[in-house]
Design an enzyme around this catalytic site. Structure first.
Site, PDB file in Angstrom:
ATOM      1  N   GLN A 143       0.813  -1.216   0.000  1.00 18.23           N
ATOM      2  CA  GLN A 143       0.000   0.000   0.000  1.00 18.23           C
ATOM      3  C   GLN A 143       0.847   1.266   0.000  1.00 18.23           C
ATOM      4  O   GLN A 143       0.369   2.349  -0.336  1.00 18.23           O
ATOM      5  CB  GLN A 143      -0.932  -0.017   1.211  1.00 18.23           C
ATOM      6  N   HIS A 199       1.732  -8.899  -4.273  1.00 22.12           N
ATOM      7  CA  HIS A 199       0.986  -7.633  -4.325  1.00 22.12           C
ATOM      8  C   HIS A 199       1.936  -6.452  -4.507  1.00 22.12           C
ATOM      9  O   HIS A 199       1.657  -5.515  -5.265  1.00 22.12           O
ATOM     10  CB  HIS A 199       0.184  -7.422  -3.027  1.00 22.12           C
TER      11      HIS A 199
END
Length: 304
Positions: free
Chosen positions: A237, A259
């Site tokens: 993130q 990710h």
């Protein structure tokens, strides 16, 4: 390219909703029209699910954009951003909030704009100073399950960390605030340099509550073992912020997740920021620790 439309392959690498989130967020901020093909191509139910569609519609509304192909099951969209505007925006993710399958959870996010993002330097983990969390039940489940999750988690952490008070509160969510029946646990470790690393797990029918507590504790201990400053959930993130910040950002982390690799790939494609990932040299060689470094593009907020 369709005119100046950037082509995004939604089926590569992590191949899920994350590619849509990263690419449309950057499209909205940078004013880049996109086409995303092969959305969630490798998943058992390819194409857009309700939570992906509501996310896309929210980004569209944030920047007064145009979205074509925005239907459940669609495997291709085009997105043309307009001008970002403030205001209040509401997204309903259907099942992906609250307790499955009913959903109904609520998150309120308030944001204030900034002129530009400063780079981050998260390379010193420090020592763990606090471990706390909550084990929760809602709906038809008794508080005893929350107590069992909490006790099992504390026992598991105690085997590795003996000298810290561990405070995991068992709670029963008020009936007027929880939708449906569910349970889970989240445990957070705080460090002397202000890092927060966490482990969590959700209960489900037929799953022993001790097992839920132990899963969360083991996830946390795994994050603490590698010596990084972020856990697996935060790692990817931060990529979009590092790409947009002005200057060089550095983050020490554990093994690089798929990710994160995916976020780096699309952030580099869309922003021209440059990332490097190197093995961290400064400590125990048995630690699987890495430094993610980025020369950000220094995006300026044109609205301020």
């Amino acid at each position: 390219m369709d005119g100046d439309r950037v082509e995004i392959d939604g089926g590569i690498m992590e191949g899920g909703g994350q590619i849509l989130r990263v690419s449309t967020a950057l499209s909205c901020l940078l004013g880049l029209p996109l086409r995303v093909r092969r959305i969630r191509a490798g998943r058992s139910q390819p194409g857009l699910r309700p939570q992906h569609l509501s996310g896309l519609e929210m980004v569209r509304d944030l920047c007064d954009g145009k979205l074509n192909g925005g239907e459940i099951g669609s495997t291709e969209i085009t997105f043309t951003p307009g001008k970002i505007k403030g205001g209040t925006h509401i997204a309903d993710t259907k099942t992906a909030g609250g307790y499955y399958p009913q959903g109904g959870g609520e998150v309120v996010v308030r944001m204030s704009p900034v002129k530009e993002l400063s780079p981050i330097n998260l390379t010193e983990r420090g020592t763990v100073t606090k471990i706390y969390g909550r084990a929760f039940v809602a709906g038809a489940l008794p508080i005893k399950l929350a107590k069992d999750m909490s006790s099992a988690a504390v026992r598991c952490i105690r085997k590795e960390i003996r000298d810290l008070y561990i405070n995991i509160q068992p709670v029963r969510e008020p009936d007027d605030q929880a939708v449906g029946t569910g349970s889970g646990i989240i445990i957070v470790a705080e460090t002397s340099t202000g890092c927060l690393l966490a482990g969590s797990s959700l209960g489900k029918r037929g799953k022993n509550s001790d097992k839920v507590g132990i899963e969360a504790a083991e996830m946390l201990l795994k994050s603490l073992k590698h010596g990084g400053t972020v856990d697996d959930s935060l790692q990817d993130q931060l990529i979009i912020f590092m790409a947009l910040a002005k200057g060089v950002s550095r983050v020490k982390s554990g093994p690089i997740t798929l990710h994160t690799q995916t976020a780096i790939h699309f952030a580099e494609q869309l922003t021209k920021a440059k990332f490097t990932v190197t093995k961290s040299e400064d400590e125990d060689p048995s630690n699987d620790t890495y430094i993610i470094e980025c020369q950000g593009v220094g995006m300026i907020n044109p609205n301020l």
